[in-house]
Scaffold this motif. Sequence first.
Motif, short mmCIF file in Angstrom:
data_model
loop_
_atom_site.label_atom_id
_atom_site.label_comp_id
_atom_site.label_asym_id
_atom_site.label_seq_id
_atom_site.Cartn_x
_atom_site.Cartn_y
_atom_site.Cartn_z
N ILE A 104 0.84 -1.20 0.00
CA ILE A 104 0.00 0.00 0.00
C ILE A 104 0.87 1.25 0.00
N ILE A 105 1.89 1.25 0.88
CA ILE A 105 2.76 2.43 1.01
C ILE A 105 3.51 2.69 -0.29
N ALA A 106 4.01 1.63 -0.92
CA ALA A 106 4.82 1.79 -2.13
C ALA A 106 3.99 2.32 -3.30
N ASN A 107 2.70 1.98 -3.35
CA ASN A 107 1.87 2.36 -4.49
C ASN A 107 1.05 3.63 -4.25
N ALA A 108 1.09 4.16 -3.01
CA ALA A 108 0.29 5.34 -2.70
C ALA A 108 1.00 6.61 -3.18
N ILE A 109 0.26 7.48 -3.83
CA ILE A 109 0.83 8.76 -4.26
C ILE A 109 0.96 9.69 -3.06
N PHE A 110 -0.06 9.71 -2.23
CA PHE A 110 -0.03 10.51 -1.01
C PHE A 110 -0.18 9.57 0.18
N PRO A 111 0.54 9.82 1.28
CA PRO A 111 0.43 8.92 2.43
C PRO A 111 -0.95 8.98 3.07
N ARG A 112 -1.39 7.83 3.58
CA ARG A 112 -2.63 7.79 4.33
C ARG A 112 -2.42 8.47 5.69
N GLN A 113 -3.50 8.93 6.29
CA GLN A 113 -3.39 9.58 7.59
C GLN A 113 -2.84 8.62 8.64
N ILE A 114 -3.23 7.33 8.55
CA ILE A 114 -2.73 6.35 9.52
C ILE A 114 -1.22 6.17 9.37
N ASP A 115 -0.70 6.26 8.14
CA ASP A 115 0.75 6.16 7.93
C ASP A 115 1.47 7.34 8.57
N VAL A 116 0.88 8.52 8.47
CA VAL A 116 1.46 9.71 9.09
C VAL A 116 1.48 9.57 10.61
N VAL A 117 0.37 9.06 11.18
CA VAL A 117 0.29 8.87 12.64
C VAL A 117 1.37 7.89 13.10
N VAL A 118 1.50 6.77 12.38
CA VAL A 118 2.54 5.80 12.75
C VAL A 118 3.93 6.41 12.58
N GLY A 119 4.11 7.27 11.57
CA GLY A 119 5.39 7.95 11.39
C GLY A 119 5.72 8.86 12.56
N ILE A 120 4.72 9.57 13.07
CA ILE A 120 4.93 10.43 14.24
C ILE A 120 5.30 9.59 15.46
N ILE A 121 4.57 8.48 15.65
CA ILE A 121 4.87 7.59 16.77
C ILE A 121 6.29 7.05 16.66
N THR A 122 6.67 6.64 15.46
CA THR A 122 8.02 6.09 15.23
C THR A 122 9.09 7.11 15.61
N THR A 123 8.93 8.34 15.16
CA THR A 123 9.93 9.38 15.45
C THR A 123 10.02 9.65 16.95
N LEU A 124 8.88 9.72 17.62
CA LEU A 124 8.88 10.02 19.06
C LEU A 124 9.50 8.90 19.88
N VAL A 125 9.17 7.64 19.55
CA VAL A 125 9.72 6.54 20.35
C VAL A 125 11.22 6.38 20.08
N VAL A 126 11.67 6.68 18.86
CA VAL A 126 13.11 6.63 18.58
C VAL A 126 13.85 7.68 19.41
#
Length: 663
Positions: A104-126
């Motif tokens: 899904i991520i590889a074929n999406a032109i724009f990121p889904r909102q859930i992908d952005v949320v997980v991205g924020i979580i990833t950055t904060l926990v790192v």
Amino acid sequence: MSTDIAERPPMPQPTPATPLLLLRVIAAVGIGLSLFQLYAAGVQPLGLFFQRPIHLGFILVLCFLVFPVFGQDRARGLLGWAIDGPLIACGVLVGLWVPSNIDIIANAIFPRQIDVVVGIITTLVVLEAARRAVGLGMTLIGAFFVVYAFAGNRGELPFLADWMPGILNHRGYTLDRLASQLTLGAEGIFGLPLGVAATFIFVFVLFGAFLEVTGAGKFFIDLAFAATGKQRGGPAKAAVIASAGMGSISGSAIANVVTTGAFTIPLMKKLGYRPAQAGGIEAAASTGGQIMPPLMGAGAFLISEFTRVPYIDIVLVSIFPAFLYFGVVYLLVHIAAVKQGMVGLPAADLPSVRKVLAEGWHFLLPLVVLVWLLVSGYSPMRVGFYAIVAVVAAASARALWSFASDGPTARGFAALCKDGLSLTLQALELGARNAVAVSIACAVAGIIVGVVGLTGLGLKFSSMMIAFSGGNMVLALLLVLLASLILGLGLPVTAAYIVLIILVGPALTSEFGIPLLIAHLVVFWYSQDSNVTPPVALAAFAGAAIAGSKPMETSFQSWKFAKGLYLIPLFMVFNESIILGGPLPLVLWNGFLAIVALTAFAACLEGFLFAPMPLWQRVLIVPGVIAVFWPDLWIEGIGVGALVALLALNWAAGRWDKASSAA
């Protein structure tokens, strides 16, 4: 696999802060991570968007289990688990999200909102994991770059744009854009630094763990003492050689200090070295382990990936500079011993070279296998896998030979198998634990890389560097040295190298004309200076703790003994043939220049070589050394001629003193 209980590294024991059940969970996660890495290294290689996220997920879970929110000396309690429990769950989420959604991520032109949320979580926990495993400085630097990405006219924090100098200003980016940059591509957290940590670095950290639990550390230390113990300043020289050996299996200067220093520092003090001297010598020698082939900490792998130069070529060109560094430390140690009238240790107090080799020769086999496979062209990841197999095979064969020689019994064989399994599991857990800090540091470095690529900060920083140095290469290298020291306040060596090369690498290569490989080697060498340079000197502080000396005094001693760390990179820059090759006579000439210049500089620093050196000779050595560094054949020739003449005078003075004493 077998080893004396005394030789095994201590594993964590249950305490009120870390109960037995938690230790078992940590062991299970660590062993699981190591087995996953071995599978990827030797059985089935995985794509980067599978290997890197899964590796990071394991690392985050392990980090939050090992490092409680309130510190390791306090019981976690209900509140602690209320914080760490969700963070552990977030670590699992980070490890599974991208691999399970890659189509899904590889074929999406724009990121889904859930992908952005997980991205924020990833950055904060790192960033939170970095605070626990690496230090607050790493977290603050990573957070600064995140804020910087928002601080433009179109970003989330446009009011900060007014506070930035014009050269640092940029358009600014939204939360969605930054989260996508950092977590949905190969230019952020899952970028090159974490990729190297999740492949090459981990498998060689695990290789070191297997060597450690089987007693290789003690073998290298005993061999060094057996070889040098009878000489003047023997324990200090043993520290230099043992640290070079340990550097080939350890990824940390501080780990080298506490491993070899526990043996060498007390003996140095007993022989007559001042406590601060003993701690400083050990710190300088242990720092050299990070630039000693074949492993060079994590540096060789990163340099290879950044420059696209084969790993084996990095190793080969680093051999001579590494020997120069250890040669300078060894010479300074020898001079200090002669000046203070020291003698070696009695033969009765030293192990026999023959006995040490007879008991531990099998530890050399994995290193031979490692070098042979590298030269044969195998990938570093596959080489690490086979090197681990070689360690297990050599240790197992040695244990079976001892078992057969002592009279085999069924009960003894069962005990041998149990002991071997225990050591294997211990090595798997130890390797995973040892990899936590470097993998987390590389993940935060990915945040920095992502922001630099998004905002164009690297080119802007290069412009600032050119402006400050006025186009002078020596001043530019001095700025790199100062920057590395400042970064060393909050970053480990690997992270400091990554940040520095991203920021100053373009300027060194494009504006000052330094070849790419040499620029990376220079920055990597200078990134080590926070281990031995006041006021940081982390390895020296560890040496001071063992020596019982003042940390700052010890750091000044380590700074003196590690002078090669500053001079040898300069020699690489101004005498490129040492690294890049060329006509054989030129390479030999430059090698001769380096040896003479560093020997003369060591004598100048100590005021002694074969005999006490008058002040006028020490003063004349300084311009001679500068001339040797000058990129002009005639000036180099005059400089080396002057240095050879001054050293010959000192040698004659030493002969005269001996003749006078004999008469």
